[in-house]
Design a protein around this motif. Sequence first.
Motif, short mmCIF file in Angstrom:
data_model
loop_
_atom_site.label_atom_id
_atom_site.label_comp_id
_atom_site.label_asym_id
_atom_site.label_seq_id
_atom_site.Cartn_x
_atom_site.Cartn_y
_atom_site.Cartn_z
N GLU A 48 0.84 -1.29 -0.06
CA GLU A 48 -0.11 -0.20 0.12
C GLU A 48 1.01 1.19 0.10
O GLU A 48 0.38 2.17 -0.45
N ASP A 49 2.20 1.14 0.24
CA ASP A 49 3.07 2.15 0.16
C ASP A 49 3.43 2.56 -1.11
O ASP A 49 4.37 3.60 -1.20
N PHE A 50 3.38 1.94 -2.01
CA PHE A 50 3.87 2.16 -3.44
C PHE A 50 2.92 3.14 -4.09
O PHE A 50 1.81 3.30 -3.81
N SER A 51 3.93 4.26 -4.98
CA SER A 51 3.10 4.99 -5.55
C SER A 51 2.19 4.66 -6.80
O SER A 51 1.55 5.57 -7.45
N THR A 52 2.48 3.36 -7.15
CA THR A 52 1.77 2.96 -8.57
C THR A 52 0.26 2.98 -8.21
O THR A 52 -0.23 2.86 -7.12
N ILE A 53 -0.42 3.02 -9.32
CA ILE A 53 -1.84 3.01 -9.23
C ILE A 53 -2.46 1.81 -8.65
O ILE A 53 -3.34 1.71 -7.71
N GLU A 112 22.77 7.62 -14.42
CA GLU A 112 23.91 7.26 -13.56
C GLU A 112 23.44 6.81 -12.16
O GLU A 112 22.31 7.00 -11.70
N LEU A 113 24.44 6.11 -11.48
CA LEU A 113 24.17 5.45 -10.08
C LEU A 113 23.89 6.74 -9.32
O LEU A 113 22.86 6.79 -8.45
N CYS A 114 24.69 7.60 -9.46
CA CYS A 114 24.53 8.98 -8.41
C CYS A 114 23.44 9.85 -8.73
O CYS A 114 23.12 10.77 -8.00
N CYS A 115 22.91 9.72 -9.97
CA CYS A 115 21.97 10.75 -10.41
C CYS A 115 20.97 9.94 -11.33
O CYS A 115 20.80 10.27 -12.57
N PRO A 116 20.17 8.92 -10.79
CA PRO A 116 19.16 8.46 -11.68
C PRO A 116 17.96 9.11 -12.17
O PRO A 116 17.63 10.12 -11.67
N ASN A 117 17.43 8.70 -13.33
CA ASN A 117 16.09 9.57 -13.88
C ASN A 117 15.16 9.32 -13.03
O ASN A 117 14.84 8.70 -11.84
N GLU A 118 14.03 10.24 -13.27
CA GLU A 118 12.73 10.48 -12.36
C GLU A 118 12.05 9.01 -12.06
O GLU A 118 11.65 8.84 -10.97
N LYS A 119 11.84 8.26 -13.04
CA LYS A 119 11.18 7.04 -12.76
C LYS A 119 12.00 6.03 -11.86
O LYS A 119 11.23 5.22 -11.17
N THR A 120 13.26 5.90 -12.05
CA THR A 120 14.04 5.18 -11.11
C THR A 120 13.92 5.90 -9.81
O THR A 120 13.90 5.01 -8.85
N ILE A 121 14.00 6.95 -9.51
CA ILE A 121 13.95 7.66 -8.30
C ILE A 121 12.59 7.27 -7.50
O ILE A 121 12.50 6.78 -6.17
N LYS A 122 11.40 7.22 -8.39
CA LYS A 122 10.24 6.90 -7.93
C LYS A 122 10.16 5.46 -7.51
O LYS A 122 9.54 5.30 -6.17
#
Length: 130
Positions: A45-50, A78-88
């Motif tokens: 339930e803590d996941f942000s997916t629909i 990059e491992l140090c600065c992932p994209n938005e989807k990976t951050i989510k």
Amino acid sequence: MPRGKKQFIHASNKQARRNFDAEKLDYIQKNLGLPAVRELAVKDEDFSTINKIRIPDLTVKTKPEIIIEHDTYNIHGELCCPNEKTIKRNRDYLRAKRPFVIVHEDLAKMLNLDEANLARYLVEHERSKQ
């Protein structure tokens, strides 16, 4: 492009059964030395997916279960600065208190590390924190 030229491509994509990184994940799973399950749906339930479901690349079936995500620069950044989807995705695992590790293919190549050995090390390190 005339109509119907891409029909074969669309049909192939619909019938595809495995991810494009399946062979890499097969290698890690086979050589990890721990019981692991591929693409096991995790509902929280803590996941942000629909639908509140995430499907990690591998789940190590130990106490506690540890999720392994296989990332590449082209898809995840990059491992140090992932994209938005990976951050989510990563935030979801943290919010749900699901232990996870990231095996970054490009970093492993750069350091000349075997991805299965790197995954084992990261999993053992995560287990030691519990």
